[in-house]
Write a protein that holds these residues in place. Structure first.
Motif, PDB file in Angstrom:
ATOM      1  N   GLY A 171       3.893  -1.643   5.707  1.00  0.00           N
ATOM      2  CA  GLY A 171       4.940  -2.922   5.439  1.00  0.00           C
ATOM      3  C   GLY A 171       4.315  -4.010   5.151  1.00  0.00           C
ATOM      4  N   GLY A 172       2.931  -3.834   4.636  1.00  0.00           N
ATOM      5  CA  GLY A 172       2.216  -4.861   4.093  1.00  0.00           C
ATOM      6  C   GLY A 172       2.319  -5.353   2.690  1.00  0.00           C
ATOM      7  N   ILE A 173       3.183  -4.464   1.953  1.00  0.00           N
ATOM      8  CA  ILE A 173       3.498  -4.679   0.655  1.00  0.00           C
ATOM      9  C   ILE A 173       4.971  -4.801   0.270  1.00  0.00           C
ATOM     10  N   ARG A 174       5.290  -5.727   0.057  1.00  0.00           N
ATOM     11  CA  ARG A 174       6.844  -5.969  -0.332  1.00  0.00           C
ATOM     12  C   ARG A 174       7.144  -6.413  -1.635  1.00  0.00           C
ATOM     13  N   PHE A 175       8.304  -6.069  -2.298  1.00  0.00           N
ATOM     14  CA  PHE A 175       8.745  -6.800  -3.581  1.00  0.00           C
ATOM     15  C   PHE A 175       9.626  -7.607  -3.366  1.00  0.00           C
TER      16      PHE A 175
END
Length: 371
Positions: free
Chosen positions: A56-60
């Motif tokens: 969950g450390g990369i979100r758009f």
């Protein structure tokens, strides 16, 4: 010393390697401003740990409002034991293909090694060996253009991609040399509109060479737990499993991790209690393991300088004060073994004399193991 992604990207850009537009973000407002300026973006947690996307450390975020909302959720979150304090807002890419490339040091051959693969976006350890191209560097010669062309040919790249890849290999090696790096990695190296671009990057600097790089930002590594154990004076590394481990000596700790994995278990950490650690630091280290809420704690001691009775006293101290609320497996052999075993048995704790059955029992108690 590991560098955050945004710092690694800066190094790539300084050497002419294409990177997406991006901004460092410290607040939700800055995230909104970044997306307003660069358009739809990926908000990437700046932590020194792999596997950010799955955790969950990369979100758009497509809009400034969504960026503000997403940043509010991400800043301050716990990501694999690390607190997310900064984000990197990077332009969203329409990716056509993903590759892998890195320059590192082959410690066996004692020369630099360039590795590349057409399978990018995953850990290189998960790529089949047959799909990895390796090419070792003669340090006296370095990496000249022909070196990159050879690698591109071995990968089967043609035309523009082959030319850009060959050029990138030379530049990546320049960063490796100039920064005294242990690792320079682009994963994935992506194709966007027919051209190569670094979608992610890692840069690890050799600690022993930091005196030559006084302008580099000093980055303190380690999660809160790792820092806490290091303050005690012990060696500790967090892993992804649920069986907490303590052993004496780096070799013994590594063997313990291997034994747990051999029987199908998942080690939660590497903890070297050292040779000759006294009761108090050993008890403090055990307290840390308890605080991790593992399924099982496995203590594996082969006492030389370490005294088994001191280890037993540390175990009993923690048991009597904070308590040990999970199953405990102890293997105790060596100096003052009889005294240590007697102390544990008086408290109702059995001790193994062999590592294999003890490790297997720890895995069983964790409800894991090979079927």
């Amino acid at each position: 010393m590991k560098q955050y992604e945004y710092l690694a990207k800066q190094a790539l850009a300084e050497h002419g390697i294409p990177i997406p537009p991006g901004r460092l973000v410290n607040t939700p407002e800055e995230a909104a401003e970044a997306v307003s300026a660069i358009g739809p973006a990926a908000l990437k947690a700046q932590v020194l740990v792999g596997g950010r996307g799955k955790a969950g450390g990369i979100r758009f975020a497509e809009t400034p409002e969504k960026a503000r909302e997403t940043a509010e959720a991400m800043l301050g979150m716990d990501l694999k034991g690390y607190t997310v304090e900064r984000l990197y807002a990077e332009g969203k890419l329409e990716i056509e293909r993903e590759f892998y490339i890195s320059v590192t040091t082959d410690r066996n051959k004692k020369v630099p090694l360039v590795m590349a693969s057409l399978s990018g976006g995953v850990e290189i350890e998960d790529v089949a060996d047959s799909e990895i191209v390796r090419q070792w560097v003669n340090p006296r010669v370095g990496v000249l253009p022909y070196f990159g062309r050879q690698m591109a040919e071995r990968l089967g790249l043609k035309g523009t991609l082959a030319k850009e890849f060959a050029d990138l290999v030379v530049k990546l090696y320049q960063i490796y040399r100039e920064r005294d790096a242990e690792l320079v990695e682009i994963n994935p190296l992506v194709v966007v509109n027919g051209h190569l671009m670094a979608a992610d990057a890692r840069l690890n600097i050799d600690d022993s060479a930091l005196f030559r790089h006084k302008n580099l930002e000093r980055i303190e590594e380690g999660s809160a737990l790792e820092k806490k154990v290091h303050e005690i004076g012990l060696a500790y590394v967090e892993l992804d499993g649920d069986i907490a481990i303590m052993a004496n000596g780096a070799g013994m700790a590594m063997a313990t991790v291997d034994a747990i994995q051999y029987f199908g278990g998942k080690p939660a950490n590497f903890l070297d209690a050292g040779g000759g650690a006294s009761v108090e630091p050993t008890a403090q280290a055990l307290d840390v393991l308890v605080s991790m809420n593992p399924k099982v704690i496995f203590i594996n001691i082969f006492g030389g300088i370490t005294r088994c009775d001191d280890v037993a006293k540390a175990i009993l101290q923690v048991k009597q004060t904070t308590g040990i609320p999970v199953p405990l497996v102890v293997r105790l052999v060596g100096t003052n073994e009889r005294e240590g075993v007697a102390l544990l048995e008086a408290a109702g704790i059995s001790a193994y004399s062999d590592m294999a059955p003890a490790a297997e029992r720890a895995v069983q108690l964790a409800g894991e193991g090979r079927s």
